[in-house]
Scaffold this motif. Structure first.
Motif, PDB file in Angstrom:
ATOM      1  N   SER A   1       0.841  -1.201   0.000  1.00  9.93           N
ATOM      2  CA  SER A   1       0.000   0.000   0.000  1.00  9.93           C
ATOM      3  C   SER A   1       0.869   1.241   0.000  1.00  9.93           C
ATOM      4  O   SER A   1       1.213   1.773   1.056  1.00  9.93           O
ATOM      5  N   PRO A   2       1.242   1.727  -1.189  1.00  8.35           N
ATOM      6  CA  PRO A   2       2.047   2.951  -1.244  1.00  8.35           C
ATOM      7  C   PRO A   2       1.320   4.146  -0.632  1.00  8.35           C
ATOM      8  O   PRO A   2       1.944   5.015  -0.026  1.00  8.35           O
ATOM      9  N   ALA A   3      -0.013   4.179  -0.764  1.00 11.41           N
ATOM     10  CA  ALA A   3      -0.773   5.306  -0.199  1.00 11.41           C
ATOM     11  C   ALA A   3      -0.709   5.290   1.322  1.00 11.41           C
ATOM     12  O   ALA A   3      -0.550   6.334   1.962  1.00 11.41           O
ATOM     13  N   ALA A   4      -0.832   4.114   1.931  1.00 10.65           N
ATOM     14  CA  ALA A   4      -0.766   4.010   3.386  1.00 10.65           C
ATOM     15  C   ALA A   4       0.620   4.397   3.888  1.00 10.65           C
ATOM     16  O   ALA A   4       0.758   5.110   4.894  1.00 10.65           O
ATOM     17  N   ALA A   5       1.657   3.953   3.171  1.00 12.11           N
ATOM     18  CA  ALA A   5       3.022   4.295   3.575  1.00 12.11           C
ATOM     19  C   ALA A   5       3.267   5.791   3.457  1.00 12.11           C
ATOM     20  O   ALA A   5       3.841   6.418   4.356  1.00 12.11           O
ATOM     21  N   GLU A   6       2.812   6.375   2.350  1.00 11.84           N
ATOM     22  CA  GLU A   6       3.019   7.813   2.160  1.00 11.84           C
ATOM     23  C   GLU A   6       2.238   8.621   3.192  1.00 11.84           C
ATOM     24  O   GLU A   6       2.724   9.645   3.694  1.00 11.84           O
ATOM     25  N   MET A   7       1.035   8.158   3.542  1.00  8.08           N
ATOM     26  CA  MET A   7       0.244   8.869   4.540  1.00  8.08           C
ATOM     27  C   MET A   7       0.943   8.835   5.901  1.00  8.08           C
ATOM     28  O   MET A   7       0.911   9.824   6.641  1.00  8.08           O
ATOM     29  N   GLU A   8       1.584   7.714   6.222  1.00 10.40           N
ATOM     30  CA  GLU A   8       2.327   7.635   7.482  1.00 10.40           C
ATOM     31  C   GLU A   8       3.540   8.562   7.451  1.00 10.40           C
ATOM     32  O   GLU A   8       3.873   9.212   8.447  1.00 10.40           O
ATOM     33  N   ILE A   9       4.192   8.656   6.299  1.00  9.83           N
ATOM     34  CA  ILE A   9       5.325   9.578   6.156  1.00  9.83           C
ATOM     35  C   ILE A   9       4.867  11.020   6.359  1.00  9.83           C
ATOM     36  O   ILE A   9       5.505  11.799   7.087  1.00  9.83           O
ATOM     37  N   VAL A  10       3.751  11.381   5.735  1.00 12.37           N
ATOM     38  CA  VAL A  10       3.219  12.748   5.857  1.00 12.37           C
ATOM     39  C   VAL A  10       2.850  13.053   7.304  1.00 12.37           C
ATOM     40  O   VAL A  10       3.204  14.110   7.856  1.00 12.37           O
ATOM     41  N   ALA A  11       2.113  12.139   7.945  1.00 14.44           N
ATOM     42  CA  ALA A  11       1.718  12.339   9.342  1.00 14.44           C
ATOM     43  C   ALA A  11       2.943  12.436  10.243  1.00 14.44           C
ATOM     44  O   ALA A  11       2.989  13.251  11.180  1.00 14.44           O
ATOM     45  N   MET A  12       3.948  11.614   9.947  1.00 16.86           N
ATOM     46  CA  MET A  12       5.170  11.649  10.752  1.00 16.86           C
ATOM     47  C   MET A  12       5.882  12.987  10.583  1.00 16.86           C
ATOM     48  O   MET A  12       6.420  13.548  11.544  1.00 16.86           O
ATOM     49  N   ASN A  13       5.874  13.526   9.378  1.00 21.31           N
ATOM     50  CA  ASN A  13       6.491  14.837   9.153  1.00 21.31           C
ATOM     51  C   ASN A  13       5.759  15.938   9.919  1.00 21.31           C
ATOM     52  O   ASN A  13       6.384  16.875  10.423  1.00 21.31           O
TER      53      ASN A  13
END
Length: 479
Positions: A118-130
């Motif tokens: 799930s690239p979208a789930a991974a990217e969303m976690e990256i964004v939230a982490m930022n």
């Protein structure tokens, strides 16, 4: 040979809709009416077994009957931790948007371990982490982090990383430092990691329940003279007992000088950084090598979501990356983060979704206002108690936590009788089911503790609860 499977574990489209609407209706009704309910429940093991104990059924049951049984017998027999009069431990105020986000994450069964799934789930976690890295002053390019099940797993992940970076494979002489007010999950994590009792230094706190710096320095010096390796220190940003914040900037200087990993457990108090009062108290939090925060506490998320932030994301990858044969086809390029390489879990639920959707829906400003309100509510509670001849404030309002005890002026009660009286007040309040208000121990005294992080709790709720306490006290000593 023709094979046909009729056991597909499915409902029809219309059945799923009807069932789903009933579930959503039940959740909405809960959110809309929880103030009208009693926050506390009780039930013995015997009572629970009479309700639930049975052999696993071989044959199917009507889905709505099962749902109604759960709504009637399970959901009504759990404390309402989001209730305005749930004051104890650390309440879980939650919010509806995040609850629905969890339903989406489970309904679509998103695997949030690796990028390929799930690239979208991974990217969303990256964004939230930022967002979180920026919030706490951590470097956004080099920094990183991971969502976990809660603060316990975040602390464990931090300590595994600290041991890997500072000790390598040999940690036989390693020593770790924490205060007597540190959360119990840290001790549990240390034991899980295989450290012996003699490798743990529990440093006494001062009169304000803060890390005693002089005693800390003495302990580090003594350990070095004995040929040991001080490798990690755990400070607390918002202790569970009192909301106290350790002197973070001073501890950071000690850790830098001594080359010790600086971990801050901000599971409870970290998000107070969004308030002006909290921002002042949490000065120095950005100096940590790693930081635990718990969105399912003071960021109003439903269970379960904890978070570990770290100064350099490569520390996590260097500690947790494994490359088994069965994952060889899903390794992407270096920019595609596989979060199973950043923590303990391979299989991970999509925790970032509820964090992301609630922030997008309400805006960070609303969270900021809610947290600021909680701080002000605790301060108003302290002011109210200080005006009463019946109450003594033991630990002042700090990051929405306040400790007090019933000790009326003019009543010459012994410490032993005061302890028994306040314990009994708490017990009577809980037995009444009208509020969840339990005790803790501070300097050997039994005190009542309020944790006021629910944005729907009002000062009137607090006053009503204190009046309830006084009514029970009247039965014992008279006022």
């Amino acid at each position: 040979m023709k094979i046909q499977n009729k056991a597909t574990l499915e409902l029809s489209k219309e059945e799923m809709k009807t069932y789903g609407y009933e579930v959503v209706d039940a959740i909405v009704e809960h959110f809309a009416t929880q103030r009208e309910k009693l926050p506390v429940v009780s039930g013995s093991r015997e009572e629970m077994e009479k309700l639930f104990l049975e052999e696993a059924p071989e044959n199917p049951s009507d889905p709505r009957q099962v749902l109604n049984f759960v709504l009637d017998e399970v959901m009504t027999k759990s404390n309402i931790v989001s209730h305005p009069k749930s004051y104890s431990f650390v309440p879980g105020p939650s919010n509806y948007i995040s609850a629905m986000a969890d339903s989406l994450a489970s309904g679509f069964n998103i695997f949030s371990g690796g990028w390929a799934a799930s690239p979208a789930a991974a990217e969303m976690e990256i964004v939230a982490m930022n967002w979180l890295l920026k919030m706490f002053g951590f470097p956004q390019k080099k920094g990183g982090g991971i969502f976990t099940s809660g603060g316990s797993m975040a602390n464990l992940t931090a300590l595994v990383t600290a041991r890997s970076i500072k000790c390598g494979d040999d940690f036989s002489k390693a020593v770790i430092y924490l205060s007597d007010q540190a959360h119990s999950s840290n001790i549990k994590a240390i034991r899980v990691l295989g450290f012996r009792k003699e490798q743990i230094r529990v440093i006494p706190t001062d009169s304000e329940f803060k890390f005693s710096l002089n005693k800390l320095k003495n302990a580090i010096a003594k350990d070095r003279l004995e040929g040991l390796q001080p490798f990690c220190l755990i400070a607390t940003a918002g202790t569970t007992n009192t909301g106290t914040v350790d002197p973070l900037s001073d501890i950071a200087k000690i850790c830098k000088k001594e080359d010790i990993w600086f971990h801050i457990d901000g599971a409870y108090g970290g998000f107070a950084i969004l308030s002006e009062n909290g921002k002042q108290l949490l000065k120095g939090i950005e100096k940590a090598d790693s930081l635990t925060v718990d969105p399912h506490k003071w960021f109003f998320q439903p269970y379960e979501i904890g978070c570990l932030l770290i100064k350099k994301h490569k520390w996590l990858k260097g500690t947790f990356t494994e490359k088994p044969e069965y994952l060889r086809d899903i390794e992407g390029n270096t920019s595609e983060i596989n979060f199973y390489d950043h923590g303990i879990e391979l299989t991970r639920r999509f925790r970032a979704l509820k964090f992301y959707m609630s922030v997008k829906t309400f805006g960070m400003g609303e969270f900021r206002k809610a947290i600021s309100y909680n701080v002000q509510l605790a301060e108003a509670t302290e002011a109210f108690l200080r005006k009463s001849p019946n109450w003594e404030v033991i630990s002042p309002a700090t990051l929405a936590v306040i400790n007090f005890r019933f000790n009326p002026i003019g009543n010459k009660l012994s410490e032993k009788k005061l302890d028994a009286l306040n314990q009994k007040i708490s017990q009577n309040v809980v037995d009444s089911k009208q509020a969840l208000l339990v005790t803790t121990l501070l300097n050997g005294q039994v005190v009542l503790r309020m944790c006021l992080i629910n944005p729907r709790t009002t000062l009137d709720d607090v006053k009503e609860t204190i009046a309830l306490c006084e009514s029970f006290a009247e039965e014992k000593v008279g006022i």
